[in-house]
Design an enzyme around this catalytic site. Structure first.
Site, PDB file in Angstrom:
ATOM      1  N   ASP A 169      82.934 -31.012   1.572  1.00  0.00           N
ATOM      2  CA  ASP A 169      81.927 -31.555   2.359  1.00  0.00           C
ATOM      3  C   ASP A 169      81.180 -30.550   3.181  1.00  0.00           C
ATOM      4  OD1 ASP A 169      80.307 -33.768   3.892  1.00  0.00           O
ATOM      5  OD2 ASP A 169      81.485 -33.277   5.587  1.00  0.00           O
ATOM      6  N   SER A 170      80.191 -30.569   3.888  1.00  0.00           N
ATOM      7  CA  SER A 170      79.615 -29.518   4.697  1.00  0.00           C
ATOM      8  C   SER A 170      80.444 -29.217   5.827  1.00  0.00           C
ATOM      9  CB  SER A 170      78.160 -30.367   5.436  1.00  0.00           C
ATOM     10  OG  SER A 170      78.487 -31.313   6.114  1.00  0.00           O
ATOM     11  N   TYR A 208      74.303 -29.728   6.272  1.00  0.00           N
ATOM     12  CA  TYR A 208      73.559 -29.605   5.034  1.00  0.00           C
ATOM     13  C   TYR A 208      72.241 -30.582   5.205  1.00  0.00           C
ATOM     14  CZ  TYR A 208      77.614 -27.763   2.126  1.00  0.00           C
ATOM     15  OH  TYR A 208      78.547 -27.143   1.714  1.00  0.00           O
ATOM     16  N   GLY A 209      72.195 -31.507   5.975  1.00  0.00           N
ATOM     17  CA  GLY A 209      70.921 -32.350   6.094  1.00  0.00           C
ATOM     18  C   GLY A 209      69.770 -31.757   5.787  1.00  0.00           C
ATOM     19  N   CYS A 249      80.131 -36.000   0.120  1.00  0.00           N
ATOM     20  CA  CYS A 249      79.057 -35.729   0.922  1.00  0.00           C
ATOM     21  C   CYS A 249      77.723 -36.123   0.198  1.00  0.00           C
ATOM     22  CB  CYS A 249      78.967 -34.211   1.155  1.00  0.00           C
ATOM     23  SG  CYS A 249      77.174 -33.667   1.994  1.00  0.00           S
ATOM     24  N   ASN A 250      77.152 -37.378   0.920  1.00  0.00           N
ATOM     25  CA  ASN A 250      75.818 -37.978   0.293  1.00  0.00           C
ATOM     26  C   ASN A 250      74.724 -36.847  -0.146  1.00  0.00           C
ATOM     27  OD1 ASN A 250      76.294 -41.250   0.607  1.00  0.00           O
ATOM     28  ND2 ASN A 250      77.324 -39.946   2.222  1.00  0.00           N
ATOM     29  N   THR A 251      74.646 -35.839   0.991  1.00  0.00           N
ATOM     30  CA  THR A 251      73.738 -35.066   0.949  1.00  0.00           C
ATOM     31  C   THR A 251      73.849 -33.994  -0.356  1.00  0.00           C
ATOM     32  OG1 THR A 251      73.637 -35.218   3.418  1.00  0.00           O
ATOM     33  CG2 THR A 251      72.193 -33.536   2.454  1.00  0.00           C
ATOM     34  N   GLU A 298      80.876 -32.777  14.151  1.00  0.00           N
ATOM     35  CA  GLU A 298      81.322 -31.270  14.186  1.00  0.00           C
ATOM     36  C   GLU A 298      81.715 -30.809  15.265  1.00  0.00           C
ATOM     37  OE1 GLU A 298      81.887 -29.421  11.085  1.00  0.00           O
ATOM     38  OE2 GLU A 298      81.620 -31.416  10.039  1.00  0.00           O
ATOM     39  N   CYS A 345      76.399 -41.300   5.221  1.00  0.00           N
ATOM     40  CA  CYS A 345      76.900 -40.035   5.443  1.00  0.00           C
ATOM     41  C   CYS A 345      78.214 -40.083   5.799  1.00  0.00           C
ATOM     42  CB  CYS A 345      75.977 -39.432   6.503  1.00  0.00           C
ATOM     43  SG  CYS A 345      76.606 -37.829   7.280  1.00  0.00           S
ATOM     44  N   THR A 346      78.901 -39.233   5.325  1.00  0.00           N
ATOM     45  CA  THR A 346      80.577 -39.323   5.268  1.00  0.00           C
ATOM     46  C   THR A 346      80.997 -38.903   6.733  1.00  0.00           C
ATOM     47  OG1 THR A 346      80.504 -37.263   4.227  1.00  0.00           O
ATOM     48  CG2 THR A 346      80.966 -39.066   2.734  1.00  0.00           C
ATOM     49  N   HIS A 347      80.080 -38.461   7.301  1.00  0.00           N
ATOM     50  CA  HIS A 347      80.551 -38.113   8.868  1.00  0.00           C
ATOM     51  C   HIS A 347      80.625 -39.585   9.896  1.00  0.00           C
ATOM     52  CE1 HIS A 347      79.832 -33.807   8.000  1.00  0.00           C
ATOM     53  NE2 HIS A 347      80.413 -33.301   9.106  1.00  0.00           N
TER      54      HIS A 347
HETATM   55  N1  DGL Z   1      78.861 -35.579   5.291  1.00  0.00           N
HETATM   56  C1  DGL Z   1      77.529 -35.273   4.956  1.00  0.00           C
HETATM   57  C2  DGL Z   1      76.732 -36.594   4.252  1.00  0.00           C
HETATM   58  O1  DGL Z   1      77.736 -37.227   3.722  1.00  0.00           O
HETATM   59  C3  DGL Z   1      76.735 -34.724   6.190  1.00  0.00           C
HETATM   60  C4  DGL Z   1      75.518 -33.782   5.807  1.00  0.00           C
HETATM   61  C5  DGL Z   1      75.165 -32.773   6.614  1.00  0.00           C
HETATM   62  O2  DGL Z   1      75.983 -31.803   6.576  1.00  0.00           O
HETATM   63  O3  DGL Z   1      74.078 -32.788   7.055  1.00  0.00           O
HETATM   64  O4  DGL Z   1      75.813 -36.406   4.046  1.00  0.00           O
END
Ligand code: DGL
Length: 275
Positions: A15-16, A47-48, A78-80, A156, A188-190
């Site tokens: 993930d990011s 990453y968004g 990570c969805n992004t 984060e 988003c996984t966060h």
């Molecule tokens: N956990 C990432 C997701 O699922 C976060 C993306 C990010 O870093 O902006 O999209």
């Protein structure tokens, strides 16, 4: 402490930053015998707002790093990154690659009044993959989307219940409630790490849906199909890497994982995952 050599072959997850740990938790629960390798690209979070080319580059470097460490499958937690890079990864790498997408399909089945809210990053909401998801599963419902700018950065920093976290969550969740959503997708996984805050602000009648558990099920199915499942004996280890130069990143991974874990900070190595 388990070393890397004890962990092969393993599931590589990235993930990011720390968000994918919310997926790792489900994988560890459902597949306790599997060894897990987790890479937090903390140096490059979020990453968004980043370009697709940048995210493809990062995903490629990290997936190759995880394969070098012994990954037999990759979970893009990570969805992004899934929206930006999964096609490329699948074209370039010959192993099972499991991605994530906002749970619009289960939300369409769960909603009672036909209005679904989706919280996600700008990158996810603007992706072709998300448009296709709406096209396939969102036709008979009203989908209200909300980009949660700044929320990943807040998580984060380890702020899961601070005033800033609360005010960001309120800014993003309340418009969905006002639009009538009775079901909210954590795209988003966060966001599962602030799920209790979201639930508190949304209220008891709102159903929250995230995809970690379904992804773990999908992973198990894909490993089974390919004869790659670990035996049932013993407990797999978890080994994490972060490329953040800050000691805070290591502490946050420990805190969010909540169990003893091997974490390596890659701050002194010149490997592509640091670039
Ligand atoms: N956990 C990432 C997701 O699922 C976060 C993306 C990010 O870093 O902006 O999209």
């Amino acid at each position: 402490m388990a070393g890397k050599q004890d962990l092969r072959p393993a599931i590589g997850i990235f993930d990011s930053g720390v968000g994918g740990l919310s997926v790792l938790r489900h994988i560890h629960e459902q597949l306790p015998a599997e060894s897990l390798l987790y890479f937090a690209d903390s140096l490059h979070a979020p990453y968004g707002p980043k370009s697709q080319a940048f995210i493809i580059d990062r995903s490629r470097s990290i997936a190759r790093f995880l394969i070098e460490q012994g990954a037999k499958a990759i979970v893009v937690a990570c969805n992004t990154a899934t929206a930006a890079a999964i096609k490329t990864l699948r074209q370039e790498l010959d192993l099972p690659i499991i991605g994530m997408e906002p749970a619009v399909k289960p939300a369409a089945a769960a909603t009672r009044n036909g209005v679904v809210g989706v919280l996600a990053t700008t990158g996810t909401l603007q992706s072709a993959q998300f448009s296709a998801l709406l096209e396939n599963y969102g036709k008979n419902i009203q989908v209200v989307t909300q980009a949660c700018i700044g929320l990943v950065e807040c998580i984060e920093r380890g702020e899961l219940a601070s005033d800033t976290a609360r005010s960001l969550v309120a800014d993003y969740v309340l418009p969905l409630i006002q639009a009538g959503a009775d079901t909210i997708v954590l795209g988003c996984t966060h966001y599962p790490f602030v799920k209790s805050l979201i639930a508190e602000i949304a209220g008891p009648d709102i159903v929250l849906i995230d995809t970690g558990e379904a992804v773990a099920r999908q992973l198990r199915h894909r490993l089974y199909e390919r004869g790659l499942l670990a035996g049932t004996q013993g407990l797999g280890g978890v080994h994490c890497w972060t490329n953040s130069p800050s000691t805070h990143a290591v502490q946050l991974i420990e805190r969010l994982h909540g169990e003893p874990i091997v974490i390596e900070a890659l701050t002194h190595q010149t490997v592509s995952v640091l670039e």
